[in-house]
Design an enzyme around this catalytic site. Structure first.
Site, PDB file in Angstrom:
ATOM      1  N   HIS A 149       0.649  -1.277  -0.080  1.00 25.33           N
ATOM      2  CA  HIS A 149       0.059   0.140   0.137  1.00 25.33           C
ATOM      3  C   HIS A 149       0.918   1.293  -0.044  1.00 25.33           C
ATOM      4  CE1 HIS A 149      -3.322  -2.458   2.148  1.00 25.33           C
ATOM      5  NE2 HIS A 149      -3.092  -2.929   1.051  1.00 25.33           N
ATOM      6  N   HIS A 161      -9.104  -2.652  -5.013  1.00 23.42           N
ATOM      7  CA  HIS A 161      -8.129  -2.789  -4.061  1.00 23.42           C
ATOM      8  C   HIS A 161      -6.817  -3.795  -4.856  1.00 23.42           C
ATOM      9  CE1 HIS A 161      -5.803  -2.624  -0.300  1.00 23.42           C
ATOM     10  NE2 HIS A 161      -5.697  -4.321  -0.623  1.00 23.42           N
ATOM     11  N   ASP A 205      -3.064  -2.830  -5.169  1.00 23.65           N
ATOM     12  CA  ASP A 205      -1.932  -3.809  -4.880  1.00 23.65           C
ATOM     13  C   ASP A 205      -1.107  -4.184  -5.929  1.00 23.65           C
ATOM     14  OD1 ASP A 205      -2.439  -4.241  -2.231  1.00 23.65           O
ATOM     15  OD2 ASP A 205      -3.698  -6.288  -2.464  1.00 23.65           O
ATOM     16  N   HIS A 239       0.009 -11.106  -4.837  1.00 23.52           N
ATOM     17  CA  HIS A 239       1.188 -10.753  -4.885  1.00 23.52           C
ATOM     18  C   HIS A 239       2.238 -11.578  -5.281  1.00 23.52           C
ATOM     19  CE1 HIS A 239      -0.305  -7.594  -2.261  1.00 23.52           C
ATOM     20  NE2 HIS A 239      -0.836  -8.323  -1.376  1.00 23.52           N
TER      21      HIS A 239
END
Length: 308
Positions: A79, A237, A241, A264
């Site tokens: 973030h 969101h 990311d 991720h």
């Protein structure tokens, strides 16, 4: 031109996964410094510097984690990295007194608001960018995919699919130029299913998670007070990311990123695949026309107000 902050910005809070308190101070840095973390809680004889770079990526559970050769690491950086990239900040020294960046409200908005308030300045050196020349893609064992392909600016296209009706199937595509990140993505919070909370905590994760710093859903219900900030907050969101993870390229990316249920680890693998294929990319010096399409160009407080 490369940019950095005009003044330092300080943030304090608990880590999402560790639950431990931490304070970070994001300081201005000179040209070609990049983004670098320095752990201030370590004793003498230990290298405290950890670069925010794909070559420093280390395994992390449900977060992005970087580590140096001495094993010193910083986790849940995504973030903060998204806020730096989205505000057009290319050089920063991040002092941190623990191993995990504080989660704050679960989005990048607290970081971005402070960065906009601090303002930025030029570093006196040209900005380089990573231009994608041909498609590169990776696939996870679960069928998730992440892909980069040529585009004139950074675009992010994401699709997610969840059985909980509060999320369901969501898809969005945005060009990350001229304040789009601030207006469209910065305030979107991390999320999870209520059914997964106890499992994560039993595994030592989400120990700092609350209904105030994450969107928790159960079936068709949103359990977090105040509900959603956007109808499609979850996919926004995931795009946030992705922007933070792509920032680990060490320079802005010019290309279209497409993620289908990607996380991720898959985006990290994608960066590695790009750099393992020299013919897939080139480094360019950003002239005025390219800078015009960069995240952070021409942003101001009004962009943050529009995201409220």
């Amino acid at each position: 031109m490369q940019r950095t902050l005009r003044s330092a910005a300080r943030f304090s809070g608990a880590g999402l996964h560790s639950g431990e308190p931490a304070t970070i101070t994001v300081r201005p840095a000179p040209a070609d410094h990049g983004v670098r973390f320095v752990r201030t809680d370590l004793g003498p004889g230990v290298d405290p510097a950890v670069p925010a770079h794909w070559t420093a990526l280390a395994p992390g559970r449900l977060c992005t984690r970087v580590a140096n050769d001495a094993g010193v690491s910083v986790s849940t950086i995504e973030h903060l990295m998204a806020a730096l990239a989205g505000c057009g900040i290319h050089n920063a020294l991040v002092e941190i007194d623990g191993p995990e960046v504080p989660i704050l409200d679960g989005s990048a908005a607290p970081f971005a608001r402070r960065f906009v308030a601090c303002g930025t300045r030029e570093c006196g050196a040209a900005l380089r960018a990573l231009r994608i020349l041909r498609p590169v893609a990776v696939r996870g064992d679960d069928g998730a995919t992440a892909r980069l392909e040529p585009a004139e600016s950074l675009e992010i296209h994401f699709r997610i699919e969840f059985s909980d009706r509060a999320i369901g199937t969501q898809e969005k595509r945005l060009e990350m130029a001229n304040g789009t990140f601030l207006r469209e993505l910065s305030d979107s919070r991390t999320f999870c299913r209520a059914a997964d909370v106890e499992r994560m905590r039993a595994g030592g994760l989400a120990l700092g998670g609350t209904l105030e710093n994450a969107v928790v859903v159960e079936g068709a219900r949103v359990l977090s007070p105040g509900g959603l900030r956007h109808r499609d907050e979850a996919v926004r969101h995931k795009m946030l990311d992705a922007l933070g993870d792509l920032a680990l390229a060490g320079a802005p990316v010019l290309g279209l990123y497409s993620g289908h249920r990607a996380g991720h680890a898959l985006t990290a693998r994608l960066l590695e695949a790009v750099f393992d294929a020299p013919d897939s990319h080139e480094w360019i010096t950003c002239g005025p026309e390219v800078m015009r399409h960069m995240p952070g160009t021409g942003i101001g407080a009004a962009d943050l107000a529009l995201s409220a």
